[in-house]
Scaffold this active site. Structure first.
Site, PDB file in Angstrom:
ATOM      1  N   HIS A  83       0.818  -1.216   0.000  1.00 56.96           N
ATOM      2  CA  HIS A  83       0.000   0.000   0.000  1.00 56.96           C
ATOM      3  C   HIS A  83       0.852   1.267   0.000  1.00 56.96           C
ATOM      4  O   HIS A  83       0.376   2.340  -0.351  1.00 56.96           O
ATOM      5  CB  HIS A  83      -0.993  -0.009   1.165  1.00 56.96           C
ATOM      6  CG  HIS A  83      -0.430   0.312   2.509  1.00 56.96           C
ATOM      7  ND1 HIS A  83      -0.152  -0.650   3.446  1.00 56.96           N
ATOM      8  CD2 HIS A  83      -0.098   1.490   3.096  1.00 56.96           C
ATOM      9  CE1 HIS A  83       0.301  -0.083   4.546  1.00 56.96           C
ATOM     10  NE2 HIS A  83       0.344   1.233   4.352  1.00 56.96           N
ATOM     11  N   ASP A 123       0.035  -7.603   1.485  1.00 54.38           N
ATOM     12  CA  ASP A 123       0.504  -6.217   1.593  1.00 54.38           C
ATOM     13  C   ASP A 123       2.028  -6.135   1.644  1.00 54.38           C
ATOM     14  O   ASP A 123       2.617  -5.435   2.468  1.00 54.38           O
ATOM     15  CB  ASP A 123      -0.107  -5.536   2.819  1.00 54.38           C
ATOM     16  CG  ASP A 123       0.028  -4.019   2.781  1.00 54.38           C
ATOM     17  OD1 ASP A 123       0.306  -3.476   1.685  1.00 54.38           O
ATOM     18  OD2 ASP A 123      -0.137  -3.375   3.830  1.00 54.38           O
ATOM     19  N   SER A 136       4.434   2.508   8.148  1.00 48.87           N
ATOM     20  CA  SER A 136       4.036   1.387   7.297  1.00 48.87           C
ATOM     21  C   SER A 136       5.195   0.959   6.394  1.00 48.87           C
ATOM     22  O   SER A 136       5.820   1.777   5.717  1.00 48.87           O
ATOM     23  CB  SER A 136       2.848   1.773   6.429  1.00 48.87           C
ATOM     24  OG  SER A 136       1.693   1.963   7.199  1.00 48.87           O
TER      25      SER A 136
END
Length: 535
Positions: free
Chosen positions: A383, A414, A486
């Site tokens: 992402h 992911d 992230s």
């Protein structure tokens, strides 16, 4: 003689209002509705006798709403637009007029026969057609949620049609129209741009009621395999405003036609399907002529049209295919094995861990990543790099920048593997073990909310091993995690990579709950293999 004339004139005025005076207050009207439906008039259940409904006569349109389980609500406006037979009595006997001109007083009186009870409704209406509501979500359908409902209407796409009276509306004769310059009225129009609207919550409520939004309140149900999002952008508005009767002060009703561009977005908010739909609202009565009343009626009409547009969109075959759980998505990663040479040196201290962590950014934001090979392979979240329309940049801890190549991705878990043109780097060693110790002390390294906070380290423990709706294992940690983390590493004090930061659980009263992807999935899902290179 004068007394006689005055008396006749008085009679003309009195008897000239026959319809207004003698018509009953209520008219019995036959209304055909769908079996099992419920009908209300102005919000109340009307009296019914011999299969006919009692509708109060008046100059204002009456709001009829028909509801039925499993079907969309239907809005209708009924207008008393037909002259009562008693109206013609008001004209007086034609012979009287010709015999005695004073009889003209009866005709003069008829000109004023427009009281609240002077007109009749149609004798019968057929409102039996209803459209089905949104279907219930099935097990093989993904969760669907509205991401946003925006408005981007050019002033030339904002149009009004005004009808002088109800009869003209039935004939399609517009009195004023912004579509037609010859009949146009000076109405100020401006471009409308609203990024998100109250309709987002309204449509999500519809989806929730039908099971498309997770009802079990489990935090880990969202994933690429189980979730899609919808965007709706309103691009054109047409509004009809209908006067009941232009001769006297009377009520109005309106209906709206909205043109909406719908998008399906995958879990990472990438568009996978687009379709434009025009939807019509029902007829919404404006209870009085105030500006607030018009706005309230338009809001109801817009809500009705947008809801209908959503249901129409969800019923398309192509849409159903895109929101269906697909076995192909499980098989989309068919990579050949990528052999990465075993490094001569791996991260072994927190200082080295900081230097081997990177910031990955584009013009809209940033994420984190970490080096896994001496020759420039980097792990991050999918992402973080999913928007391939914008150029990416990798920023090293010393400030050096590189343009990365995306070599392979795993949307389901992911994960993404990048490559930069660099040599002699000190990589993280990745743990291939599926055995993860609960309460083990760990560190999260990455760039949190701002880029100038790059190479930030936070300490925590592995507080749990969870599984999401798809059965994938997820690390839970209490380490301080923010959005920019992230893709960053979760590692031991010695620098062994145990996982990849993926998300933080957000909500009222929720703190200290973050999640990561176990490191062994890097080998399994990205098909990476360490090999020894003979010198």
């Amino acid at each position: 003689m004068r007394k006689l004339i005055s008396l006749l004139a008085l009679c003309g005025l009195l008897f000239g209002g026959c319809a207004s005076i003698l018509n009953p207050r209520f008219q019995k009207v036959a209304i055909k509705t769908a079996k099992g439906s419920k009908l209300t008039i102005n919000g109340d259940t009307p009296k019914k006798k011999d299969g006919k409904y009692y509708i109060k006569r008046g100059r204002d349109p009456q709001q009829i709403v028909i509801t039925k389980d499993g079907y969309q609500d239907e809005y209708h406006a009924v207008v008393a637009h037909r002259k009562s037979p008693l109206f013609f009595v008001s004209l007086g006997l034609p012979l009287t007029y010709f015999i005695n001109p004073v009889g003209g007083m009866f005709i003069f009186g008829a000109l004023f026969d427009y009281g609240q009870k002077s007109m009749n409704y149609d004798k019968a209406y057929d409102f039996s057609k209803m459209k089905r509501d949104l279907y219930e979500k099935e097990d093989n359908i993904k969760d669907v949620r509205l991401n946003q409902v925006s408005v981007s209407v050019d002033k030339k796409k904002l149009n009004y049609d005004i009808f002088f009276n109800y009869k003209q509306y039935l004939k399609g004769k517009k009195y004023y129209s912004t579509h037609n310059p010859k009949k146009s009225i000076k109405i100020e129009r401006e471009d409308i741009d609203i990024e998100n609207t109250v309709f987002t919550d309204m449509l999500n409520s519809i989806l929730h009621d039908k099971g498309f939004i997770n009802k079990d309140n489990k935090a880990l149900n969202s994933s690429y395999l189980n979730n899609v999002y919808l965007n709706a952008n309103l691009v054109e508005i047409d509004v009809d405003v209908i006067n009941s009767n232009a001769k006297l002060s009377s009520g109005k009703f309106l209906n709206a036609t909205l043109k909406i561009e719908w998008e399906i977005l995958d879990y990472y908010k990438k568009q996978i399907y687009k379709r434009t739909i025009k939807a019509n609202s029902g007829q919404i009565v404006i209870p009085n002529n105030g500006e607030d009343a018009v706005s309230a009626a338009f809001f109801i009409a817009s809500s009705d049209a947008i809801s209908r547009s959503l249901i129409q969109f969800m019923n398309f075959k192509e849409v159903k295919e895109h929101i269906k759980v697909s076995e192909e998505q499980l098989r989309e990663n068919s990579f050949p094995v990528l052999n990465i040479p075993v490094a001569s040196q791996y991260v072994s201290t927190m200082n080295e861990a900081i230097n081997s962590s990177v910031t990955i950014k584009n013009e809209d934001g940033h994420g984190s990543g970490f080096i896994i090979s001496e020759n420039g392979y980097i792990i991050t979240n999918y992402h973080v790099i999913s928007d391939d329309s914008k150029p990416l940049e990798v920023v090293m801890n010393n400030g050096d920048t590189f343009t990365p190549e995306i070599t392979r991705v795993d949307k389901v878990n992911d994960l993404a593997l990048l490559k930069i043109n660099a040599e002699g780097l000190i990589p993280y060693k990745i743990s291939a073990s599926e055995e993860i110790e609960i309460a083990k002390e760990i560190y999260a390294v990455g760039t949190p909310t701002a880029e100038d906070l790059g190479s930030t380290v936070s300490k925590g423990i592995i507080s749990g091993i969870r599984k999401n709706k798809s059965g994938q294992k997820i690390l839970q940690t209490d380490a301080s995690i923010n959005g920019g983390n992230s893709g960053g590493v979760i590692c031991t004090k010695e620098g062994l990579a145990l996982g990849v930061v993926s998300s933080k659980l957000r909500g009222l009263g929720i703190e200290g709950v973050a999640f990561g992807i176990p490191s062994y999935l890097i080998f399994e899902k990205l098909k990476i293999n360490y090999t020894t290179v003979e010198k």
